[in-house]
Design a protein around this motif. Structure first.
Motif, PDB file in Angstrom:
ATOM      1  N   LEU A 152       0.830  -1.207   0.000  1.00  0.00           N
ATOM      2  CA  LEU A 152       0.000   0.000   0.000  1.00  0.00           C
ATOM      3  C   LEU A 152       0.868   1.262   0.000  1.00  0.00           C
ATOM      4  O   LEU A 152       0.593   2.221  -0.723  1.00  0.00           O
ATOM      5  N   ILE A 153       1.908   1.247   0.822  1.00  0.00           N
ATOM      6  CA  ILE A 153       2.783   2.417   0.915  1.00  0.00           C
ATOM      7  C   ILE A 153       3.514   2.639  -0.399  1.00  0.00           C
ATOM      8  O   ILE A 153       3.601   3.768  -0.898  1.00  0.00           O
ATOM      9  N   TYR A 154       4.033   1.574  -0.989  1.00  0.00           N
ATOM     10  CA  TYR A 154       4.745   1.733  -2.260  1.00  0.00           C
ATOM     11  C   TYR A 154       3.778   2.094  -3.377  1.00  0.00           C
ATOM     12  O   TYR A 154       4.121   2.866  -4.275  1.00  0.00           O
ATOM     13  N   GLY A 155       2.580   1.534  -3.334  1.00  0.00           N
ATOM     14  CA  GLY A 155       1.584   1.877  -4.344  1.00  0.00           C
ATOM     15  C   GLY A 155       1.181   3.340  -4.302  1.00  0.00           C
ATOM     16  O   GLY A 155       0.761   3.909  -5.319  1.00  0.00           O
ATOM     17  N   THR A 156       1.316   3.952  -3.117  1.00  0.00           N
ATOM     18  CA  THR A 156       1.037   5.387  -3.008  1.00  0.00           C
ATOM     19  C   THR A 156       1.976   6.183  -3.892  1.00  0.00           C
ATOM     20  O   THR A 156       1.569   7.176  -4.524  1.00  0.00           O
ATOM     21  N   ARG A 157       3.234   5.790  -3.953  1.00  0.00           N
ATOM     22  CA  ARG A 157       4.203   6.475  -4.809  1.00  0.00           C
ATOM     23  C   ARG A 157       3.767   6.418  -6.266  1.00  0.00           C
ATOM     24  O   ARG A 157       3.860   7.417  -6.993  1.00  0.00           O
ATOM     25  N   ILE A 158       3.307   5.261  -6.703  1.00  0.00           N
ATOM     26  CA  ILE A 158       2.893   5.110  -8.099  1.00  0.00           C
ATOM     27  C   ILE A 158       1.716   6.025  -8.409  1.00  0.00           C
ATOM     28  O   ILE A 158       1.711   6.763  -9.405  1.00  0.00           O
ATOM     29  N   SER A 159       0.699   6.005  -7.552  1.00  0.00           N
ATOM     30  CA  SER A 159      -0.494   6.810  -7.799  1.00  0.00           C
ATOM     31  C   SER A 159      -0.183   8.304  -7.770  1.00  0.00           C
ATOM     32  O   SER A 159      -0.666   9.070  -8.615  1.00  0.00           O
ATOM     33  N   LEU A 160       0.620   8.728  -6.798  1.00  0.00           N
ATOM     34  CA  LEU A 160       0.945  10.151  -6.702  1.00  0.00           C
ATOM     35  C   LEU A 160       1.823  10.605  -7.858  1.00  0.00           C
ATOM     36  O   LEU A 160       1.686  11.735  -8.346  1.00  0.00           O
ATOM     37  N   GLY A 210       8.956   0.701 -14.456  1.00  0.00           N
ATOM     38  CA  GLY A 210       7.931  -0.196 -13.937  1.00  0.00           C
ATOM     39  C   GLY A 210       6.649  -0.204 -14.731  1.00  0.00           C
ATOM     40  O   GLY A 210       5.600  -0.620 -14.232  1.00  0.00           O
ATOM     41  N   GLY A 211       6.679   0.269 -15.984  1.00  0.00           N
ATOM     42  CA  GLY A 211       5.490   0.279 -16.822  1.00  0.00           C
ATOM     43  C   GLY A 211       4.682   1.553 -16.720  1.00  0.00           C
ATOM     44  O   GLY A 211       3.537   1.604 -17.189  1.00  0.00           O
ATOM     45  N   THR A 247       5.829  -4.335  -9.771  1.00  0.00           N
ATOM     46  CA  THR A 247       5.560  -2.983  -9.294  1.00  0.00           C
ATOM     47  C   THR A 247       4.142  -2.916  -8.737  1.00  0.00           C
ATOM     48  O   THR A 247       3.187  -3.221  -9.454  1.00  0.00           O
ATOM     49  N   PRO A 248       3.973  -2.548  -7.472  1.00  0.00           N
ATOM     50  CA  PRO A 248       2.635  -2.570  -6.873  1.00  0.00           C
ATOM     51  C   PRO A 248       1.799  -1.381  -7.310  1.00  0.00           C
ATOM     52  O   PRO A 248       2.304  -0.276  -7.493  1.00  0.00           O
ATOM     53  N   SER A 249       0.535  -1.624  -7.511  1.00  0.00           N
ATOM     54  CA  SER A 249      -0.429  -0.574  -7.835  1.00  0.00           C
ATOM     55  C   SER A 249      -1.730  -0.908  -7.121  1.00  0.00           C
ATOM     56  O   SER A 249      -2.102  -2.071  -7.004  1.00  0.00           O
ATOM     57  N   TRP A 250      -2.408   0.122  -6.653  1.00  0.00           N
ATOM     58  CA  TRP A 250      -3.654  -0.116  -5.938  1.00  0.00           C
ATOM     59  C   TRP A 250      -4.681  -0.814  -6.818  1.00  0.00           C
ATOM     60  O   TRP A 250      -5.433  -1.663  -6.358  1.00  0.00           O
ATOM     61  N   GLY A 251      -4.733  -0.445  -8.101  1.00  0.00           N
ATOM     62  CA  GLY A 251      -5.676  -1.105  -8.998  1.00  0.00           C
ATOM     63  C   GLY A 251      -5.372  -2.581  -9.163  1.00  0.00           C
ATOM     64  O   GLY A 251      -6.283  -3.428  -9.131  1.00  0.00           O
ATOM     65  N   ALA A 252      -4.083  -2.925  -9.317  1.00  0.00           N
ATOM     66  CA  ALA A 252      -3.699  -4.337  -9.432  1.00  0.00           C
ATOM     67  C   ALA A 252      -3.950  -5.082  -8.129  1.00  0.00           C
ATOM     68  O   ALA A 252      -4.334  -6.263  -8.141  1.00  0.00           O
TER      69      ALA A 252
END
Length: 236
Positions: A6-14, A95-96, A184-189
């Motif tokens: 969740l924390i790493y996915g925050t970086r992707i979304s932001l 990471g895509g 690479t983590p993403s909230w949607g995935a």
């Protein structure tokens, strides 16, 4: 494990939201100001381009872009192209995320351009602009020193309110498997993986969904706060 994702996915979304907002803001204010200030035939041509882009669905364009480069890279001939290979390599390093950012950048500035053009049409007739012209100021100097500073406030509010849409686009693409590349983590995935185990482990889908909702709601509150702070009519 779920918390770290969740924390790493925050970086992707932001990153997607902020970079998409910056590209929409910078391209939109420049394009719209030039169109509104000069007017005439140039304005007609530039706005017809905006109309064409505005008529094309944004999400469909991003999906086509992702499918083209992530599923065969446009065929065997395209796969041998050094430019395509370079873009794909950069995309893997990020990471895509690169093609998501390109798709959002290409489509997100259209609304900003329309807004800035409308405000530039009004501002170019104001007294301070006419005074600058009378003093012999160059057109681009007038746009940079007199028009754009007056456009920043309203457009900043608008682009902040648009950030949740960019984050939602990335989450949707990751949910359907066209977003960032695993691992690479993403909230949607994470929601896509978690809903398959909703009966036994509902938290795997609930917490990423809550994180997505909280961030999107936070940017809406931020946009409302900026509007209250930057709108002189509300201050009065």
């Amino acid at each position: 494990d779920l918390l770290s994702l969740l924390i790493y996915g925050t970086r992707i979304s932001l990153q997607v939201g902020v970079l998409g907002a910056l590209s929409a803001f910078s391209i939109g204010i420049l394009y719209g100001t030039i169109s509104g200030y000069f007017g005439g035939n140039l304005d007609n041509v530039m706005m017809r381009i905006v109309d064409i882009l505005y008529a094309f669905p944004d999400l469909l364009f991003v999906i086509l872009l992702m499918v083209t480069f992530k599923s065969g890279y446009g065929g065997e001939e395209a796969a041998k192209n050094p430019l395509v290979l370079g873009l794909v390599a950069i995309d893997k390093q990020l990471g895509g995320m690169m093609f998501i950012l390109i798709g959002i950048s290409v489509t997100s500035w259209v609304g900003m351009a329309r807004m800035s053009r409308g405000m530039a049409l009004s501002l170019r007739e104001r007294e301070f602009v006419q005074a600058a012209k009378a003093q012999g100021a160059h057109d681009f100097t007038i746009m940079a020193r007199h028009l754009m500073p007056n456009l920043v406030g309203p457009l900043l509010v608008s682009v902040t309110l648009a950030v949740p849409g960019y984050i939602g686009t990335e989450a949707f693409l990751s949910f359907i498997g066209l977003g960032v590349d695993p691992p690479t983590p993403s909230w949607g995935a994470m929601v896509a993986d978690g809903y398959q185990a909703m009966r036994s482990y509902p938290h795997l889908a609930i917490f990423p969904g809550l994180a997505l909702a909280i961030v999107m709601l936070s940017f809406n509150f931020l946009g409302d706060g900026l509007r209250d702070a930057l709108d002189p009519k509300i201050k009065q």
